[in-house]
Design an enzyme around this catalytic site. Structure first.
Site, PDB file in Angstrom:
ATOM      1  N   ASP A   1       0.734  -1.190  -0.073  1.00 45.00           N
ATOM      2  CA  ASP A   1      -0.060   0.070  -0.016  1.00 45.00           C
ATOM      3  C   ASP A   1       0.725   1.177   0.004  1.00 45.00           C
ATOM      4  OD1 ASP A   1      -1.934   2.052   0.364  1.00 45.00           O
ATOM      5  OD2 ASP A   1      -3.079   0.364   1.706  1.00 45.00           O
TER       6      ASP A   1
ATOM      7  N   HIS B   1      -0.577   4.482   0.084  1.00 48.42           N
ATOM      8  CA  HIS B   1      -0.937   5.642   0.580  1.00 48.42           C
ATOM      9  C   HIS B   1      -0.725   6.105   1.926  1.00 48.42           C
ATOM     10  CE1 HIS B   1      -3.774   3.650  -2.557  1.00 48.42           C
ATOM     11  NE2 HIS B   1      -4.072   4.894  -2.739  1.00 48.42           N
TER      12      HIS B   1
ATOM     13  N   SER C   1      -4.565  -4.498   2.135  1.00 46.80           N
ATOM     14  CA  SER C   1      -3.869  -4.199   3.371  1.00 46.80           C
ATOM     15  C   SER C   1      -4.210  -4.773   4.688  1.00 46.80           C
ATOM     16  CB  SER C   1      -3.876  -2.534   3.275  1.00 46.80           C
ATOM     17  OG  SER C   1      -3.172  -2.042   2.395  1.00 46.80           O
TER      18      SER C   1
END
Length: 857
Positions: A745, A747, A798
């Site tokens: 991930d 982000h 995630s």
């Protein structure tokens, strides 16, 4: 032709199948084994009549169709023998006449359908899967190729999803085992409505199968030449491939026979040829060698159709549902409906969780009715079987023509869910999304699979380093992805859509101020530098800081789109019915939004919040007096924290510290009135009464108060160390947290906000960044003597990685509290999926404002 031989059950059985338990009469494909002389004779009659191409006797030679006769085990053999028979006759006639003849391996549609349920009561049910069809078609195509065919002809297509399975199987064989051969694709329009049985128009059908790069596309069966003409014209207008047309001998009569004579059929097809509509003509049901002779003679001196080059749609992004959707240079902004997303719509998520798919389907219909031209479907939730939910919902969509007419955007952060969605759709879909975050090999593998399904693709501006935020990195990442797709995967540039990351502005964090500007400027550069590519984005991210203030959010979206579209943004995931017209926005609000988006005013966020408060329904103008200063010191500190007022916080903190009766130690001021204030901030944010920029302001007020107290706490620590018997080092921080976005991930905006909030509250934050492997997280926690570990993630995969981290923490004996946060996380998922794997506390943190309170407890 076979019917003219009036064969009986014994003729079909022959010696080999005389004891077979099921009736075999009608299984014409079996005659290639039991009556091969008859099949060879029929082939020869057609070839001598003037046919250049002869089809194999394999229309129903898949294991799926042969299962009705209990002969599914013969599928490969049937295809190989039939191909060998046709090959031998074609070669013989070619040698006899001096004209080369070709063999087309006939691949029929089977007796199953992927787009239509066989059960009225269960519209989402299918009696076969895409993978089962692929396996059957692969077996058939292998037999045909081993038997020596020149062409693979996927024909009589009544459901384009079935044809896509056949094409998928053929492409797989060409990739892995066989030298590519030419492909013909022929659909069947069932009546004068101009649609296939599964509802597609001729134009949509062409778009859906063109990814296989067929040499010829056309129509056969169901209609005679007269009825077929308008649909052949439509196909010719929208494909650069050769057009084939082999109609029935007119429409069937009352007894199922065909009355159209060779002269009439040939006359109609000659008109097609004279008008430049066709390249390949022939006959289907009811056409005899006499028909083929008449057709061959009629068109012998006609010039074939010349495919347009360059084609009128060469620079268009072509998508399809039941109807075609073309995005060209002059197409207006394309609305991708966002509400069928469990991560973006609470209502939709609730309906899906409650198994109320019928009402969830109504949300899709409303989106289309309100102007969504593409329908985004996302089932990413930790408590949902995303793959099953995607399949069920897509199957239901295909049964609703009012919804299925538009293309579908299969949206997931799990590639297995994307593949599941693609397997359900007969049209040409859009995939959202893939990126370079896992490296080039992973990126190229996924791109090849998407291309094999015939879908267009959205590329997120992520790479191995993380999320691209500035102009240079956005352009660099997208340019790299573009040339990988075009050069290595041979992806059509018009099927590439970039999402350069619409990130949140107005958070109160300075590094976020240019996010809107960066997107707009990067879009402009990319549209000039990457020919054919489009630009898209998810609009809701932009205004997330103003969550709960819908009028403000909609205005921000409208103003942003006004400028982004001018810069070249082609499409976006939006709530199509909720965008105000730019010129209709209140002028004061418009100016505030412009200033925020273009970063013209450092106070833009504060002014927007003030505007919202002054213009809220039933709301009152903000109090600008200092009346709150008349309260107790505890009330004043809480008010200052909630309102983000720094002016008096040091003065009030000093007053509280001086009250030794209430707060004997400086630390007690932090743990008492300051933490009570932050708890109130968290409660208000959770209730939607405060917004992200205000939380950041509150954290900065807290930081100023703590900064004032730190020298006194350090002095206290030194004095304690000087006293006899005190050897223990006292930590100057409230605590230490290791914070990371988990592996897979990229982000990190939410995590970064948590970092700021905790840092402002005197916590030591070890921020490991994005894409962080489990072992790195655990090692950092041990080395830094962390008091707590915080895991962040935005995408559904995630959640699985968080479960893995919890299991590893348990395995090595860590007993630290584990904080779980991020857009896809939830209290339920943490309790059901993560907590059982770890014996120490596993706590879900709803948002950044709650992180301080959780850390303190």
């Amino acid at each position: 032709m076979i019917q003219q031989y009036k064969l009986g059950e014994d003729d079909y059985r022959g010696d080999e199948f005389k004891d077979h338990p099921k009736l075999l009469k009608g299984n014409n494909d079996l005659l290639s084994i039991t009556q091969s002389d008859i099949i060879c004779k029929i082939h020869k009659e057609y070839l001598l009549a003037g046919a250049d191409i002869v089809e194999t006797n394999t229309f129903s030679s898949t294991r799926v169709a042969q299962a009705d006769y209990g002969l599914q085990h013969l599928a490969y053999r049937l295809n190989r023998i039939s191909a060998e028979l046709a090959r031998q006759v074609a070669d013989d006639v070619g040698a006899q006449t001096g004209i080369k003849r070709y063999v087309a391996g006939a691949i029929g549609p089977t007796n199953k359908t992927l787009s239509i349920s066989p059960s009225v009561e269960r519209p989402d049910y299918r009696n076969i899967t895409f993978d089962e069809l692929v396996e059957a078609y692969e077996e058939q195509a292998r037999g045909l190729l081993d038997g020596g065919v020149d062409i693979l002809l996927v024909e009589t297509i009544f459901d384009t999803a079935n044809a896509k399975a056949a094409l998928f199987a053929i492409q797989q064989l060409f990739l892995e085992e066989y030298e590519p051969r030419h492909i013909f694709v022929s659909g069947t329009i069932v009546d004068k409505s101009g649609r296939t049985l599964s509802g597609q128009t001729a134009e949509a059908f062409v778009i859906s199968v063109s990814h296989a790069d067929p040499l010829g596309i056309g129509l056969n069966c169901a209609l005679g030449a007269v009825e077929m003409r308008p649909f052949i014209e439509a196909i010719g207008r929208c494909t650069p491939a050769y057009v084939l047309c082999y109609p029935n001998a007119g429409l069937p009569n009352a007894f199922g026979g065909y009355d159209e004579t060779p002269g009439i059929t040939s006359k109609h097809l000659k008109e097609f040829a004279m008008d430049g509509l066709v390249n390949i003509v022939g006959g289907c049901c009811g056409t005899t060698p006499a028909h083929i002779r008449a057709i061959a003679e009629a068109v012998q001196k006609c010039r074939p159709r010349i495919p347009p080059h360059p084609h009128v749609f060469d620079d268009f992004l072509l998508l399809s549902g039941l109807e075609p959707f073309r995005i060209g240079p002059y197409t207006n902004f394309v609305n991708i409906g966002e509400r069928c997303n469990v991560a973006g719509s609470r209502k939709f998520a609730k309906l899906i969780m409650e198994d109320n798919y019928e009402e969830a389907l109504n949300i899709a219909k409303i989106q289309v009715n309100k102007g969504a031209q593409i329908l985004d479907i996302n089932m990413d939730d930790g408590m949902l079987d995303g793959k099953s939910a995607m399949i069920r919902f897509c199957n239901l969509v295909s049964t609703e023509p009012d919804i299925a007419k538009v293309p579908v955007c299969i949206d997931s952060s799990k590639f297995s869910v994307i593949e599941a969605g693609l397997r359900c759709c007969q049209g040409k879909c859009l995939v959202n999304s893939i990126s370079l975050k896992e490296g080039e090999e992973d990126f190229l593998e996924k791109a090849r699979i998407i291309k094999q399904f015939g879908a267009a693709v959205v590329i997120m501006a992520f790479d191995e380093k993380g999320q691209a935020t500035d102009i240079e990195s956005k352009v660099a990442v997208c340019t790299r992805a573009y040339y990988l797709l075009v050069n290595k995967v041979k992806f059509n540039p018009s099927d590439i859509i970039f999402d350069p990351n619409i990130l949140t502005i107005g958070t109160g964090m300075e590094e976020h101020n240019l996010y809107a500007v960066n997107f707009i400027k990067a879009t402009s550069i990319m549209k000039g530098a990457l020919p054919g590519a489009r630009v898209s984005g998810g609009l809701s991210n932009l205004s997330f800081a103003f969550r709960g203030m819908e009028a403000i959010r909609e205005a921000i979206h409208s103003v942003f789109l006004y400028h982004a579209i001018k810069a070249g943004m082609d499409m976006g995931i939006v709530n199509a019915g909720n965008l105000p017209v730019y010129d209709d926005i209140d002028k004061e609000l418009l100016e505030l939004c412009e200033n925020l988006i273009w970063n013209k005013d450092p106070e833009a966020t504060e002014k927007l919040l003030c505007y919202a408060q002054n213009h809220a329904k039933g709301g009152k103008a903000a109090v600008t007096t200092d009346e709150w200063r008349n309260g107790t010191v505890e009330e004043r500190l809480e008010y200052a924290l909630i309102k983000g007022i720094e002016k008096y916080v040091v003065e009030d903190t000093a007053e509280a510290k001086a009250d030794l009766h209430s707060y004997p130690r400086p630390l007690h001021v932090v743990e008492g009135p300051l933490m009570n204030g932050m708890k109130a901030v968290g409660d208000l944010f959770g209730a939607g009464k405060m917004f992200l920029p205000q939380v950041i302001k509150s954290a900065r007020v807290m930081k100023k108060a703590v900064k004032y107290l730190i020298p006194f706490m350090e002095q206290e620590r030194e004095e304690l160390l000087m006293q006899p018997g005190h050897f223990k080092e006292i930590n100057p921080y409230q605590g230490t947290i290791v914070l990371a976005t988990v592996k897979g991930d990229v982000h990190d905006i939410g995590k970064n906000i948590v970092r700021v909030v905790l840092g402002c509250n005197n916590f030591r934050v070890i921020d490991l960044g994005v894409m962080t492997p489990c072992d790195k997280i655990l090692q950092a926690a041990i080395e830094n003597k962390a008091d707590i570990i915080g895991l962040s993630g935005l995408i559904t995969p995630s959640l699985d990685e968080m479960i893995h981290v919890a299991k590893e923490m348990e395995r090595i004996g860590l007993k630290l509290p584990l904080l779980i946060g991020g857009a896809t996380t939830s209290k339920t998922h943490t309790a059901v999926k993560i907590a059982p794997r770890y014996n120490a506390p596993a706590i879900h943190v709803l948002d950044a404002s709650k992180s301080v309170v959780v850390m303190m407890t």
